[in-house]
Design a protein around this motif. Structure first.
Motif, mmCIF file in Angstrom:
data_model
loop_
_atom_site.group_PDB
_atom_site.id
_atom_site.type_symbol
_atom_site.label_atom_id
_atom_site.label_comp_id
_atom_site.label_asym_id
_atom_site.label_seq_id
_atom_site.Cartn_x
_atom_site.Cartn_y
_atom_site.Cartn_z
ATOM 1 N N THR A 1 -18.094 -11.160 -24.944
ATOM 2 C CA THR A 1 -17.056 -11.773 -25.717
ATOM 3 C C THR A 1 -15.665 -11.107 -25.370
ATOM 4 O O THR A 1 -14.632 -11.582 -25.709
ATOM 5 C CB THR A 1 -17.158 -11.725 -27.042
ATOM 6 N N GLY A 2 -15.603 -9.858 -24.507
ATOM 7 C CA GLY A 2 -14.569 -9.317 -24.367
ATOM 8 C C GLY A 2 -14.030 -8.017 -25.075
ATOM 9 O O GLY A 2 -13.240 -7.368 -24.897
ATOM 10 N N ALA A 3 -15.122 -8.050 -26.294
ATOM 11 C CA ALA A 3 -14.934 -7.092 -27.252
ATOM 12 C C ALA A 3 -15.495 -5.490 -26.819
ATOM 13 O O ALA A 3 -16.322 -5.435 -26.030
ATOM 14 C CB ALA A 3 -15.594 -7.278 -28.583
ATOM 15 N N ASP B 1 -18.951 -8.625 -11.914
ATOM 16 C CA ASP B 1 -19.488 -9.274 -13.434
ATOM 17 C C ASP B 1 -18.609 -8.937 -14.489
ATOM 18 O O ASP B 1 -18.520 -7.865 -15.081
ATOM 19 C CB ASP B 1 -20.803 -8.430 -13.534
ATOM 20 N N THR B 2 -17.594 -10.098 -14.667
ATOM 21 C CA THR B 2 -16.861 -10.252 -15.965
ATOM 22 C C THR B 2 -17.644 -10.588 -17.108
ATOM 23 O O THR B 2 -18.719 -10.880 -16.871
ATOM 24 C CB THR B 2 -15.741 -11.133 -15.521
ATOM 25 N N PRO B 3 -16.999 -10.592 -18.196
ATOM 26 C CA PRO B 3 -17.527 -10.484 -19.482
ATOM 27 C C PRO B 3 -17.856 -12.102 -19.494
ATOM 28 O O PRO B 3 -19.143 -12.603 -19.891
ATOM 29 C CB PRO B 3 -16.442 -10.469 -20.440
ATOM 30 N N GLU B 4 -17.153 -12.997 -18.641
ATOM 31 C CA GLU B 4 -17.826 -14.662 -18.629
ATOM 32 C C GLU B 4 -18.794 -14.634 -17.856
ATOM 33 O O GLU B 4 -19.903 -15.376 -18.234
ATOM 34 C CB GLU B 4 -16.308 -15.326 -17.963
ATOM 35 N N VAL B 5 -18.785 -14.182 -16.577
ATOM 36 C CA VAL B 5 -20.197 -14.101 -15.953
ATOM 37 C C VAL B 5 -21.327 -13.539 -16.653
ATOM 38 O O VAL B 5 -22.514 -14.114 -16.635
ATOM 39 C CB VAL B 5 -19.957 -13.098 -14.437
ATOM 40 N N ASN C 1 -31.247 -13.989 -27.385
ATOM 41 C CA ASN C 1 -31.009 -12.577 -27.838
ATOM 42 C C ASN C 1 -31.030 -11.354 -26.852
ATOM 43 O O ASN C 1 -31.236 -10.078 -27.081
ATOM 44 C CB ASN C 1 -32.258 -12.320 -28.499
ATOM 45 N N MET C 2 -30.159 -11.782 -25.769
ATOM 46 C CA MET C 2 -29.844 -10.789 -24.611
ATOM 47 C C MET C 2 -28.358 -10.934 -24.650
ATOM 48 O O MET C 2 -27.551 -11.868 -24.743
ATOM 49 C CB MET C 2 -30.640 -11.380 -23.292
ATOM 50 N N ILE C 3 -27.895 -9.404 -24.739
ATOM 51 C CA ILE C 3 -26.466 -9.319 -24.797
ATOM 52 C C ILE C 3 -26.118 -8.792 -23.265
ATOM 53 O O ILE C 3 -26.568 -7.707 -22.878
ATOM 54 C CB ILE C 3 -26.246 -8.003 -25.746
#
Length: 207
Positions: free
Chosen positions: A59-61, A119-123, A134-136
């Protein structure tokens, strides 16, 4: 070194960890509450694997290891553009989560990228969405990832040749991390989802 070569290095390192920790495990004996669940041994204990880190989630956090490890977690280092090894390993981990859920064990998986350039947060969000609910996914700066990898003794090498499809060599163990207890086990690539789920349930119930 190509990806297969680094996997072989990782396997050799695993053997070294097992042999190096045998006497330590013998001396520890019944003091280990997880002893009936263990199949892997690390010199000094599996708690030597892991430590504090701060990364960026999908999520960018910004989150820390304490934010992440709130339930039994199957932790894997790889990258979203990996053509073969990572999808197989993450799929195995995802299948183990489904088996654990059927047993009433609340667990999750975490996928830390070793390829921050792509590998950006969006990717990562797209990757984990297609892999398991349930994978982060976690990424960060080169320094962030190097620090997290060092804590888990993960080796990787970015083979950036200037093309979009460059490869990244990396070790391929999956770590089981429990809240409070830290890293309690690791799994090689040949462990089946059924066996993985069985061991995770054992650790979770013993915690």
């Amino acid at each position: 070194m190509n990806e297969k070569g680094l996997i072989a290095v990782g396997c050799a390192a695993t053997v070294g960890l097992l042999l190096g920790g045998w006497l330590w495990m013998e001396n520890r004996g019944s003091d280990d509450p997880f002893a009936p669940c263990r199949t892997s041994v690390v010199a000094g204990g599996t708690e030597q694997l892991g430590g504090p880190f701060e990364l960026t989630d999908e999520t960018g956090a910004r989150i820390t290891d304490a934010d992440l490890f709130t339930k039994p977690t199957l932790l894997y280092f790889g990258y979203a553009y990996c053509p073969d090894v990572c999808p197989l390993d993450n799929s195995r981990n995802a299948e183990a989560l489904d088996l654990l859920s059927a047993q009433g064990v609340d667990a999750q998986a975490a996928f830390i990228s070793v390829d921050p350039k792509r590998d950006t947060p969006e990717v990562m969000a797209d990757y984990t969405f297609n892999m398991h609910e349930n994978m982060i996914g976690l990424t960060g700066s080169e320094e962030d990832i190097a620090a997290a990898a060092k804590e888990f003794r993960v080796a990787y090498q970015i083979q950036d040749d200037g093309t979009p499809d460059y490869l990244v060599s990396h070790t391929t163990m999956t770590y089981l991390v429990l809240p409070e207890a830290g890293t309690v086990e690791f799994f090689n690539r040949d462990v089946t989802p059924e066996r993985m789920a069985e061991q995770v349930a054992c650790f979770a119930n013993a915690a």
